[in-house]
Design a protein around this motif. Structure first.
Motif, PDB file in Angstrom:
ATOM      1  N   ALA A 111     -11.840  21.378  13.546  1.00 32.00           N
ATOM      2  CA  ALA A 111     -10.571  21.716  12.826  1.00 32.00           C
ATOM      3  C   ALA A 111      -9.773  22.257  13.945  1.00 32.00           C
ATOM      4  O   ALA A 111     -10.320  23.342  14.820  1.00 32.00           O
ATOM      5  CB  ALA A 111     -10.888  22.490  11.690  1.00 32.00           C
ATOM      6  N   LEU A 112      -8.521  21.754  13.950  1.00 30.71           N
ATOM      7  CA  LEU A 112      -7.611  22.658  14.797  1.00 30.71           C
ATOM      8  C   LEU A 112      -6.824  23.962  14.214  1.00 30.71           C
ATOM      9  O   LEU A 112      -6.105  23.728  13.503  1.00 30.71           O
ATOM     10  CB  LEU A 112      -6.647  21.507  15.326  1.00 30.71           C
ATOM     11  CG  LEU A 112      -5.428  21.968  16.464  1.00 30.71           C
ATOM     12  CD1 LEU A 112      -6.094  22.435  17.752  1.00 30.71           C
ATOM     13  CD2 LEU A 112      -4.357  20.820  16.681  1.00 30.71           C
ATOM     14  N   LEU A 113      -7.072  24.950  14.460  1.00 27.90           N
ATOM     15  CA  LEU A 113      -6.849  26.180  13.953  1.00 27.90           C
ATOM     16  C   LEU A 113      -5.367  26.497  14.939  1.00 27.90           C
ATOM     17  O   LEU A 113      -5.273  26.153  15.974  1.00 27.90           O
ATOM     18  CB  LEU A 113      -7.745  27.345  13.750  1.00 27.90           C
ATOM     19  CG  LEU A 113      -9.176  26.998  13.254  1.00 27.90           C
ATOM     20  CD1 LEU A 113     -10.049  28.113  13.263  1.00 27.90           C
ATOM     21  CD2 LEU A 113      -9.037  26.453  11.939  1.00 27.90           C
ATOM     22  N   TRP A 160      -9.072  24.445  18.800  1.00 29.91           N
ATOM     23  CA  TRP A 160     -10.198  23.799  18.288  1.00 29.91           C
ATOM     24  C   TRP A 160     -11.597  24.901  17.892  1.00 29.91           C
ATOM     25  O   TRP A 160     -11.705  25.609  18.669  1.00 29.91           O
ATOM     26  CB  TRP A 160     -10.594  22.535  19.011  1.00 29.91           C
ATOM     27  CG  TRP A 160      -9.599  21.562  18.931  1.00 29.91           C
ATOM     28  CD1 TRP A 160      -8.874  21.334  19.848  1.00 29.91           C
ATOM     29  CD2 TRP A 160      -9.645  20.587  18.052  1.00 29.91           C
ATOM     30  NE1 TRP A 160      -7.926  20.129  19.899  1.00 29.91           N
ATOM     31  CE2 TRP A 160      -8.348  19.789  18.709  1.00 29.91           C
ATOM     32  CE3 TRP A 160     -10.168  20.169  16.886  1.00 29.91           C
ATOM     33  CZ2 TRP A 160      -7.871  18.649  17.868  1.00 29.91           C
ATOM     34  CZ3 TRP A 160      -9.546  19.088  16.235  1.00 29.91           C
ATOM     35  CH2 TRP A 160      -8.647  18.438  16.451  1.00 29.91           C
ATOM     36  N   ALA A 161     -12.153  24.525  16.630  1.00 32.00           N
ATOM     37  CA  ALA A 161     -13.040  25.216  16.208  1.00 32.00           C
ATOM     38  C   ALA A 161     -14.247  24.228  15.344  1.00 32.00           C
ATOM     39  O   ALA A 161     -13.844  23.210  15.033  1.00 32.00           O
ATOM     40  CB  ALA A 161     -12.826  26.374  15.285  1.00 32.00           C
ATOM     41  N   SER A 162     -15.465  24.802  15.426  1.00 27.26           N
ATOM     42  CA  SER A 162     -16.313  24.035  15.235  1.00 27.26           C
ATOM     43  C   SER A 162     -16.908  24.406  13.562  1.00 27.26           C
ATOM     44  O   SER A 162     -17.193  25.508  13.292  1.00 27.26           O
ATOM     45  CB  SER A 162     -17.609  23.941  15.870  1.00 27.26           C
ATOM     46  OG  SER A 162     -17.232  23.407  17.251  1.00 27.26           O
ATOM     47  N   GLY A 186      -0.063  26.179   9.391  1.00 23.56           N
ATOM     48  CA  GLY A 186      -1.222  25.734  10.111  1.00 23.56           C
ATOM     49  C   GLY A 186      -2.648  26.126   9.339  1.00 23.56           C
ATOM     50  O   GLY A 186      -2.374  26.853   7.918  1.00 23.56           O
ATOM     51  N   LEU A 187      -3.708  25.997   9.869  1.00 17.86           N
ATOM     52  CA  LEU A 187      -5.088  26.191   8.966  1.00 17.86           C
ATOM     53  C   LEU A 187      -5.446  27.784   9.314  1.00 17.86           C
ATOM     54  O   LEU A 187      -6.007  28.247  10.209  1.00 17.86           O
ATOM     55  CB  LEU A 187      -6.034  25.413   9.342  1.00 17.86           C
ATOM     56  CG  LEU A 187      -5.812  23.801   9.596  1.00 17.86           C
ATOM     57  CD1 LEU A 187      -6.759  22.991  10.211  1.00 17.86           C
ATOM     58  CD2 LEU A 187      -5.515  23.421   7.927  1.00 17.86           C
ATOM     59  N   ALA A 188      -4.700  28.508   8.263  1.00 16.92           N
ATOM     60  CA  ALA A 188      -5.079  29.790   8.294  1.00 16.92           C
ATOM     61  C   ALA A 188      -4.800  30.466   7.017  1.00 16.92           C
ATOM     62  O   ALA A 188      -4.021  30.121   6.219  1.00 16.92           O
ATOM     63  CB  ALA A 188      -3.764  30.439   9.332  1.00 16.92           C
TER      64      ALA A 188
END
Length: 458
Positions: free
Chosen positions: A9-11, A15-17, A381-383
């Motif tokens: 996922a693009l935080l 990028w994180a796994s 975003g993804l937060a």
């Protein structure tokens, strides 16, 4: 609580796994945790990226696509295009506006946009008289966004004059015109409707040539009396002829004049801002305002190229809009933005950043942050605390299969042959597309075709 597990996922930090995503009934992310075993949590079909806010839209213009691509003058320009646009706008009914916007917003969702800032200037009936319900066309756009399931920032447009010297409006502009008091009454009417839908309400003074200084000041003050954090969007410095006319009127370039005479800050979005000099780049970036870049429309209209390295070097925030919708594809707008800079500077990978060497990663993250700011929505975003607005890439798509996650995003932007490599799009924790398709795709497309046929053959 609803959950998904993404292998990648693009935080906001990169990028994180093995990322666990959870959100609440309000559609707000409550958990974004990397390095988490999937367990029994449903797994995504590919990497997850943040949804992109579309910060500039004139929905009705989607039905004009392909209708202005001919030479109608010795030298065609934005101004000759505008004449054709006025003729098209003069014919639209509320029902047609809603059908066009519903299809457009479904297209946006299928193309990776999760919210839209609708720069709405078609207010009145075809002869310029207000509808019995003064908010009729605004409500049509709100209904379209609700039907499609896209996040909405509604920006009613203040339009009063046809030139910098307070030249009276033309017949082609009669559907756009409002007094400042009329606009503030409309905003009062729309505020509870937007709140009930989870939409955001702002204001769009159309441009310096269309809104005299006193009206600009009074309208912005009136908006912020209603909502102190409401966004303000304005067309600015799109065309060199506009810059020349502003210089003749005031002795200043448009962006410099605006910064000197309006309370420009992080609530503002400067749409296009294509033609600035260095001091304007520096001052506008320092104000905190977002630059609203619309690569496909700026190319289609022959506007020119924004100097993105100069803007980013000054610390400026920016986002992406599809404007007149010659193109409705989030990935393609990012590609065109980078390619324009390559042509301008004769370099490659111009918009990579010190934090992210992959152009697609760098530009998507910056466009999401700037677009969220311009929309006035928690969509950065993804937060945790942000909206659960995100896209899932199709890891089995021919252009993406077998690649690492950052390369999948790059292939989506630069190598997917403009076909969608999106598996799913989620807005506020609700899945809006599956296998790249919205459930209302066919019905909305048929209604759009009917409306366009009525307009072009009626």
């Amino acid at each position: 609580m609803t959950s998904l597990h993404a292998k990648n996922a693009l935080l906001p930090t990169g990028w994180a796994s093995n990322v666990l995503l959870q959100w609440n009934a309000k559609g707000e992310l409550t958990t974004v945790t990397p390095d988490t075993p999937p367990g029994n949590t449903p797994k995504t079909a590919g990497p997850v990226t943040p949804g992109l806010p579309n910060l500039h839209s004139h929905a009705f213009q989607r039905a004009m696509g392909g209708l202005t691509e001919f030479r109608g003058a010795t030298q065609d320009s934005f101004w000759s295009w505008r004449t054709l646009m006025y003729q098209f706008a003069a014919r639209l009914s509320p029902e047609q506006v809603e059908a066009i916007a519903t299809w457009l917003y479904i297209e946006m969702l299928e193309a990776g946009y999760t919210s839209v800032c609708e720069f709405h200037y078609l207010h009145h009936s075809t002869d310029g008289t207000p509808y019995a319900d003064d908010a009729e066309l605004s409500k049509a756009l709100l209904r379209a966004a609700h039907t499609a399931g896209i996040g909405m920032t509604l920006l009613p447009v203040l339009y009063q004059t046809s030139g910098f010297d307070s030249t009276p409006p033309t017949a082609g502009q009669r559907r756009f015109i409002r007094s400042t008091d009329s606009m503030l009454c409309l905003l009062d009417t729309l505020k509870p409707l937007c709140d009930a839908q989870g939409a955001r309400l702002g204001l769009a003074p159309h441009s310096l040539r269309a809104v005299p200084p006193d009206s600009l000041r009074e309208a912005v003050a009136g908006l912020h009396a209603i909502d102190a954090s409401a966004p303000v969007h304005i067309h600015i410095a799109e065309q060199t002829a506009e810059v020349d006319a502003c210089l003749a009127w005031s002795g200043q370039r448009p962006v410099a004049w605006l910064l000197d005479h309006a309370p420009v800050d992080a609530r503002w979005c400067l749409i296009h801002a294509t033609h600035m000099v260095d001091t304007e780049y520096q001052r506008a970036a320092a104000s905190g305002a977002v630059a609203g870049i619309c690569p496909s429309t700026e190319a289609n209209l022959g506007d020119g190229l924004f100097d993105m390295p100069r803007w980013r070097g000054a610390g400026g925030a920016w986002g992406i809009g599809s404007d007149s919708h010659a193109c409705v594809n989030a990935a393609e707008e990012l590609m065109l933005l980078e390619y324009g800079q390559r042509l301008q500077f004769r370099q490659r990978n111009v918009l990579a950043s010190t934090d992210h060497s992959q152009v697609a990663t760098a530009t998507l993250l910056q466009a999401v942050a700037g677009g969220a700011q311009a929309s006035g929505r928690a969509a950065k975003g993804l937060a945790v605390g942000q909206r659960a607005d995100f896209c899932v890439l199709d890891a089995q798509h021919l252009a993406l299969a077998g690649l690492a996650a950052p390369d999948m995003l790059s292939a989506h932007v630069f190598a997917s042959h403009r076909t969608s490599a999106l598996d799913a799009v989620w807005v506020g924790g609700q899945q809006r597309t599956r296998q790249g398709r919205h459930p209302l795709h066919d019905a909305a497309a048929a209604a759009f075709i009917q409306a366009r046929t009525q307009l072009t053959q009626g």
